[in-house]
Scaffold this motif. Structure first.
Motif, mmCIF file in Angstrom:
data_model
loop_
_atom_site.group_PDB
_atom_site.id
_atom_site.type_symbol
_atom_site.label_atom_id
_atom_site.label_comp_id
_atom_site.label_asym_id
_atom_site.label_seq_id
_atom_site.Cartn_x
_atom_site.Cartn_y
_atom_site.Cartn_z
ATOM 1 N N ALA A 10 0.829 -1.114 0.017
ATOM 2 C CA ALA A 10 -0.014 0.146 -0.199
ATOM 3 C C ALA A 10 0.830 1.148 0.102
ATOM 4 O O ALA A 10 0.633 2.396 -0.603
ATOM 5 C CB ALA A 10 -0.986 0.001 1.167
ATOM 6 N N LYS A 13 2.196 1.794 -3.558
ATOM 7 C CA LYS A 13 1.040 2.327 -4.298
ATOM 8 C C LYS A 13 0.727 3.766 -4.063
ATOM 9 O O LYS A 13 0.520 4.451 -4.904
ATOM 10 C CB LYS A 13 -0.141 1.521 -4.135
ATOM 11 C CG LYS A 13 -1.273 1.843 -5.080
ATOM 12 C CD LYS A 13 -2.636 0.950 -4.924
ATOM 13 C CE LYS A 13 -2.286 -0.596 -5.541
ATOM 14 N NZ LYS A 13 -3.448 -1.210 -5.569
ATOM 15 N N GLU A 50 -9.943 -0.538 -6.084
ATOM 16 C CA GLU A 50 -9.423 -0.471 -4.525
ATOM 17 C C GLU A 50 -10.288 -0.403 -3.605
ATOM 18 O O GLU A 50 -11.381 0.215 -3.985
ATOM 19 C CB GLU A 50 -8.623 1.122 -4.564
ATOM 20 C CG GLU A 50 -7.729 1.308 -3.428
ATOM 21 C CD GLU A 50 -6.414 0.346 -3.113
ATOM 22 O OE1 GLU A 50 -6.597 -0.189 -1.945
ATOM 23 O OE2 GLU A 50 -5.930 0.091 -3.923
#
Length: 95
Positions: A10, A13, A50
């Motif tokens: 995460a 990202k 997401e």
């Protein structure tokens, strides 16, 4: 293409999206470059897949940055925003 890396953390990202936001805020030419090809489609796919709120906010900030001051591609970005809202409502109705 963040979707092609399923094992991406995460934090990584988030950092990738922050870089794209900074690039998009650097000028119209860069916003157009991100929108060229399948750039907006990949952003929409990522947004719809997401689940983490912080990353969703970054995706929406990126779309917002791409739509501002980008006359050649603003209709594409607006269509992407409408599509994500429509798909989000349908997904919420199914659950």
């Amino acid at each position: 293409d963040l979707q092609s890396m399923p094992n991406l953390k995460a934090v990584d990202k988030q950092n990738a999206l922050l870089i794209l936001i900074h690039v998009a805020n650097s000028g119209r030419v860069y916003r157009e470059m991100i929108c060229d090809g399948v750039g907006v489609d990949l952003i929409v796919q990522g947004l719809l897949k997401e689940e983490r709120e912080q990353i969703l906010e970054l995706y929406s900030s990126l779309l917002s940055a791409l739509g501002q001051g980008n006359p050649r591609k603003s209709s594409l970005v607006h269509a992407a925003l409408v599509y994500t809202m429509h798909e989000g409502v349908e997904a919420a109705c199914l659950t």
